[in-house]
Scaffold this motif. Structure first.
Motif, PDB file in Angstrom:
ATOM      1  N   GLU A  30      50.089  25.495  24.564  1.00  0.00           N
ATOM      2  CA  GLU A  30      49.037  25.880  25.510  1.00  0.00           C
ATOM      3  C   GLU A  30      47.639  25.761  24.928  1.00  0.00           C
ATOM      4  N   SER A  31      47.528  25.786  23.599  1.00  0.00           N
ATOM      5  CA  SER A  31      46.212  25.635  22.983  1.00  0.00           C
ATOM      6  C   SER A  31      45.675  24.216  23.139  1.00  0.00           C
ATOM      7  N   GLN A  32      46.516  23.299  23.602  1.00  0.00           N
ATOM      8  CA  GLN A  32      46.106  21.909  23.791  1.00  0.00           C
ATOM      9  C   GLN A  32      45.702  21.613  25.234  1.00  0.00           C
ATOM     10  N   ILE A  33      45.521  22.668  26.015  1.00  0.00           N
ATOM     11  CA  ILE A  33      45.148  22.494  27.415  1.00  0.00           C
ATOM     12  C   ILE A  33      43.699  22.925  27.617  1.00  0.00           C
ATOM     13  N   ARG A  34      42.940  22.100  28.298  1.00  0.00           N
ATOM     14  CA  ARG A  34      41.603  22.496  28.755  1.00  0.00           C
ATOM     15  C   ARG A  34      41.724  22.856  30.230  1.00  0.00           C
ATOM     16  N   TRP A  35      41.449  24.124  30.528  1.00  0.00           N
ATOM     17  CA  TRP A  35      41.594  24.621  31.889  1.00  0.00           C
ATOM     18  C   TRP A  35      40.270  24.514  32.646  1.00  0.00           C
ATOM     19  N   VAL A  36      40.370  24.178  33.930  1.00  0.00           N
ATOM     20  CA  VAL A  36      39.204  24.123  34.810  1.00  0.00           C
ATOM     21  C   VAL A  36      39.532  24.937  36.059  1.00  0.00           C
ATOM     22  N   LEU A  37      38.641  25.853  36.414  1.00  0.00           N
ATOM     23  CA  LEU A  37      38.818  26.703  37.597  1.00  0.00           C
ATOM     24  C   LEU A  37      37.635  26.465  38.529  1.00  0.00           C
ATOM     25  N   THR A  38      37.909  26.122  39.770  1.00  0.00           N
ATOM     26  CA  THR A  38      36.834  25.778  40.699  1.00  0.00           C
ATOM     27  C   THR A  38      36.257  27.024  41.374  1.00  0.00           C
ATOM     28  N   VAL A  39      34.940  26.975  41.637  1.00  0.00           N
ATOM     29  CA  VAL A  39      34.235  28.050  42.347  1.00  0.00           C
ATOM     30  C   VAL A  39      33.193  27.422  43.268  1.00  0.00           C
ATOM     31  N   PRO A  40      32.909  28.038  44.424  1.00  0.00           N
ATOM     32  CA  PRO A  40      31.850  27.511  45.292  1.00  0.00           C
ATOM     33  C   PRO A  40      30.496  27.558  44.592  1.00  0.00           C
ATOM     34  N   ALA A  41      29.681  26.545  44.811  1.00  0.00           N
ATOM     35  CA  ALA A  41      28.355  26.515  44.196  1.00  0.00           C
ATOM     36  C   ALA A  41      27.450  27.595  44.771  1.00  0.00           C
ATOM     37  N   ILE A  42      27.714  28.030  46.003  1.00  0.00           N
ATOM     38  CA  ILE A  42      26.844  29.014  46.640  1.00  0.00           C
ATOM     39  C   ILE A  42      27.183  30.446  46.235  1.00  0.00           C
ATOM     40  N   TRP A  43      28.224  30.634  45.432  1.00  0.00           N
ATOM     41  CA  TRP A  43      28.522  31.966  44.921  1.00  0.00           C
ATOM     42  C   TRP A  43      27.456  32.397  43.921  1.00  0.00           C
ATOM     43  N   ASP A  44      27.232  33.713  43.827  1.00  0.00           N
ATOM     44  CA  ASP A  44      26.286  34.198  42.828  1.00  0.00           C
ATOM     45  C   ASP A  44      26.993  34.374  41.484  1.00  0.00           C
ATOM     46  N   GLU A  45      26.202  34.762  40.491  1.00  0.00           N
ATOM     47  CA  GLU A  45      26.721  34.812  39.122  1.00  0.00           C
ATOM     48  C   GLU A  45      27.812  35.869  38.936  1.00  0.00           C
ATOM     49  N   SER A  46      27.739  36.963  39.680  1.00  0.00           N
ATOM     50  CA  SER A  46      28.751  38.009  39.513  1.00  0.00           C
ATOM     51  C   SER A  46      30.112  37.523  39.980  1.00  0.00           C
ATOM     52  N   ALA A  47      30.149  36.723  41.051  1.00  0.00           N
ATOM     53  CA  ALA A  47      31.421  36.194  41.538  1.00  0.00           C
ATOM     54  C   ALA A  47      32.014  35.208  40.542  1.00  0.00           C
ATOM     55  N   LYS A  48      31.167  34.391  39.930  1.00  0.00           N
ATOM     56  CA  LYS A  48      31.653  33.433  38.919  1.00  0.00           C
ATOM     57  C   LYS A  48      32.229  34.189  37.713  1.00  0.00           C
ATOM     58  N   GLN A  49      31.506  35.236  37.275  1.00  0.00           N
ATOM     59  CA  GLN A  49      31.998  36.017  36.148  1.00  0.00           C
ATOM     60  C   GLN A  49      33.323  36.692  36.495  1.00  0.00           C
ATOM     61  N   PHE A  50      33.440  37.166  37.722  1.00  0.00           N
ATOM     62  CA  PHE A  50      34.674  37.802  38.177  1.00  0.00           C
ATOM     63  C   PHE A  50      35.843  36.829  38.050  1.00  0.00           C
ATOM     64  N   MET A  51      35.643  35.582  38.435  1.00  0.00           N
ATOM     65  CA  MET A  51      36.709  34.587  38.350  1.00  0.00           C
ATOM     66  C   MET A  51      37.079  34.308  36.892  1.00  0.00           C
ATOM     67  N   ARG A  52      36.100  34.280  36.017  1.00  0.00           N
ATOM     68  CA  ARG A  52      36.398  34.077  34.591  1.00  0.00           C
ATOM     69  C   ARG A  52      37.216  35.248  34.050  1.00  0.00           C
ATOM     70  N   GLU A  53      36.860  36.467  34.430  1.00  0.00           N
ATOM     71  CA  GLU A  53      37.599  37.626  33.951  1.00  0.00           C
ATOM     72  C   GLU A  53      39.009  37.666  34.541  1.00  0.00           C
ATOM     73  N   ALA A  54      39.156  37.231  35.780  1.00  0.00           N
ATOM     74  CA  ALA A  54      40.489  37.156  36.382  1.00  0.00           C
ATOM     75  C   ALA A  54      41.344  36.130  35.651  1.00  0.00           C
ATOM     76  N   ALA A  55      40.735  34.999  35.277  1.00  0.00           N
ATOM     77  CA  ALA A  55      41.462  33.971  34.530  1.00  0.00           C
ATOM     78  C   ALA A  55      41.887  34.496  33.165  1.00  0.00           C
ATOM     79  N   ALA A  56      41.002  35.268  32.515  1.00  0.00           N
ATOM     80  CA  ALA A  56      41.349  35.850  31.205  1.00  0.00           C
ATOM     81  C   ALA A  56      42.524  36.809  31.350  1.00  0.00           C
ATOM     82  N   GLU A  57      42.526  37.619  32.415  1.00  0.00           N
ATOM     83  CA  GLU A  57      43.639  38.541  32.646  1.00  0.00           C
ATOM     84  C   GLU A  57      44.925  37.780  32.955  1.00  0.00           C
ATOM     85  N   ALA A  58      44.766  36.561  33.469  1.00  0.00           N
ATOM     86  CA  ALA A  58      45.934  35.726  33.771  1.00  0.00           C
ATOM     87  C   ALA A  58      46.445  34.980  32.547  1.00  0.00           C
ATOM     88  N   GLY A  59      45.772  35.170  31.418  1.00  0.00           N
ATOM     89  CA  GLY A  59      46.250  34.560  30.183  1.00  0.00           C
ATOM     90  C   GLY A  59      45.602  33.252  29.807  1.00  0.00           C
TER      91      GLY A  59
END
Length: 580
Positions: free
Chosen positions: A151-180
């Motif tokens: 899994e360390s050989q994978i580069r992950w990309v998670l899509t987000v709407p461009a019109i979202w504000d910074e808090s929503a983007k950070q929320f998605m990053r934290e959700a991804a971290a909780e997902a491993g």
């Protein structure tokens, strides 16, 4: 020799209505970067084979175990609803929950209410969904490779709407971290931006049913990414080196295809009554889900020149509920109702409605999109742009395509092949080459709240604050970047220097703000919004002469900060905490 830090790029597109994953191998991308057909996309089995699955999850009673996803979640929940109402209320069923992050201040402890009335932390709901898609992707890769990928050989990309504000983007990053997904392996990708990349990568000869369109160096176009929840709009110019420069800041609104769904169910509610429709959803979930899927097919295929009646299947359970509550047949009631008697009829298990009713379900959302497009094209920034690209699942609707063509008859409107997969495949391409995005345009002015020595006649008297024997002007919006300014990807901005107000200070904290105005003066001005806080612990000696240089990097998907102690030269790198 180039350092190889990944073998696979894996993208997750968690959409409002539909979600999926895709991936590709680094060696295949390097062999032919312009061949997105080498991208592996997941296929899902529902009523038909689909490259995306409904964004729906079924969570067990512990609130921590995701039992089913997508079509399987819909089907199992419907079966439980039909078989055992008591069991139903011990589970959690969520669908189309992504829009909860749109246009609001995000909090870590916010909750989501499930379709059956139970609540879970929103972060957990998103994390469980991402975790499922991650595991499903890893299983899919394992089957193809006949081996286990590190899994360390994978580069992950998670899509987000461009019109979202910074808090929503950070929320998605934290959700991804909780997902491993480790943060250092994750890139957030702006949906219209990566869709634009896809459109610049596919063989252009196949675009728009053979219509010639060459996006050569200097070409400019507006891209409309119309999905289930939002419509994201962006404008790009193709540069000499093939990179893309944003020439008009990303914009849009909540005008996706699910608005047509809402209009349809409002129509049904008006037709049969709210009480009947609510009971139908509660008592006959399996039929309700079937009704949703049936309408989805009609929504995708209706065309502007359709004149014959549109026929949809109407579950017998719905008509039976109407009869029990109203003591007459639904068909009889409609015939005696002057409003619908000429437009709607029932034949056996079918409802037949005049074509204009089906088309009118699109009217409101198409008007929102049309008005917004006309507004942005009325400015000088896009006056020489003659190409419109349309991507996203909703862009496959002939109703939306026809509206855009009629609104802008002088422009070339292109709907590329697999428009509904443009974001997903574009995210994979972006993961291989993030540097392809050259410049972005700031949607807002950004800065920090600070204080200055008070100047009579210049500063507002109500902003005066005395500290010791000195007067300061508080609530100053110290602008680091202006709205509309073009920013190079991840380029560090000119640093600003800040000093402590008190000798005993060992840390410096900043409140970070945005403004819809180009040059705000105070953080309390109209259009200003507090986004988050930065705390810098770099001062080692308590003195009023301590100073901190703060530089922001705005060009990336997320805002980054560098704070440097002027005396020691020590730099601290951090991100703004946008979530309360």
């Amino acid at each position: 020799m180039e350092k190889v830090d990944y073998v696979v790029v894996a993208a997750i597109d968690l959409g409002t209505a539909y979600s999926s994953w895709a991936c590709s191998y680094r060696h295949e991308y390097k062999r032919n970067p312009r061949n997105p057909e080498r991208i592996i996309c997941r296929t899902w089995k529902g009523q038909r084979i689909s490259l995306k699955a409904p964004t729906a999850i079924l969570v067990q009673d512990d609130g921590k175990t995701l039992d089913k996803f997508g079509y399987e979640a819909e089907d199992k929940y419907a079966e439980m609803a039909e078989a055992d109402a008591d069991e139903l209320h011990t589970w959690y069923y969520f669908r189309q929950f992504k829009m909860v992050l749109h246009d609001q201040k995000i909090k870590r402890d916010m909750t989501l209410e499930s379709e059956n009335g139970r609540t879970l932390p929103a972060l957990r709901v998103f994390a469980l969904t991402i975790e499922y898609l991650k595991k499903d992707l890893l299983d899919g890769i394992g089957i193809k490779m006949m081996t286990v990928l590190d899994e360390s050989q994978i580069r992950w990309v998670l899509t987000v709407p461009a019109i979202w504000d910074e808090s929503a983007k950070q929320f998605m990053r934290e959700a991804a971290a909780e997902a491993g997904i480790p943060s250092n392996q994750l890139t957030l990708a702006l949906e219209p931006e990566v869709a634009s990349l896809y459109c610049n990568t596919i063989p252009l000869a196949s675009a728009n049913e053979g219509e010639a369109c060459v996006l050569h160096s200097g070409a400019k176009y507006v891209l409309i990414d119309a999905g289930g929840g939002t419509v994201d709009i962006i404008a790009h110019e193709v540069m000499c080196d093939g990179s893309l420069n944003e020439i008009y800041r990303s914009n849009g609104g909540p005008w996706g295809g699910t608005e047509v769904d809402k209009a349809y169910f409002n129509f049904l509610t008006d037709l049969i009554g709210k009480s009947v429709f609510d009971n139908f959803k509660k008592k006959h979930m399996e039929d309700y889900i079937y009704l949703c899927r049936e309408f989805e097919q009609k929504k995708r295929t209706i065309e502007p020149d359709h004149v014959s009646k549109v026929t949809t299947l109407l579950p017998g359970s719905l008509k039976e509920l109407f009869k029990n509550e109203n003591h007459q047949e639904l068909a009889t009631s409609i015939m005696s109702n002057g409003r619908w008697s000429q437009d709607v009829e029932f034949v056996s298990d079918k409802m037949r409605m005049e074509a204009h009713i089906m088309k009118e379900l699109f009217a409101n959302v198409l008007k929102f999109i049309s008005d917004h497009l006309q507004l942005i094209f009325s400015g000088d920034s896009l006056k020489d742009v003659n190409i419109i690209m349309m991507v996203g699942g909703f862009s496959e609707s002939k109703m939306l395509q026809e509206m855009v063509r009629n609104t802008f008859p002088e422009k070339m409107v292109i709907v590329p092949p697999q428009a509904g997969l443009a974001v997903l495949k574009g995210a994979v391409l972006f993961g291989h080459n993030p540097a392809v995005i050259g410049h972005r345009v700031c949607r807002f002015s950004y800065g920090v709240k600070t204080s200055l020595h008070f100047v009579n006649g210049k500063h507002r008297e109500d902003k005066r604050k005395t500290v010791g024997n000195k007067d300061f002007c508080v609530d100053i919006f110290d602008i680091h970047i202006h709205k509309g300014q073009s920013v190079k990807l991840n380029a560090k901005q000119v640093p600003m220097v800040y000093k402590p107000q008190k000798p005993e200070q060992k840390i410096v904290s900043f409140k970070f703000y945005s403004s819809s105005e180009c040059s705000p003066i105070y953080v309390t001005d109209e259009g200003c919004r507090e986004l988050g806080k930065i705390t810098v612990d770099v001062i080692r000696e308590s003195t009023m002469e301590n100073a901190v240089e703060v530089s922001f990097m705005f060009g990336g998907t997320e805002i980054q900060v560098e704070a440097r102690d002027k005396k020691t030269g020590k730099a601290t790198y951090t991100k703004v905490d946008f979530i309360e």
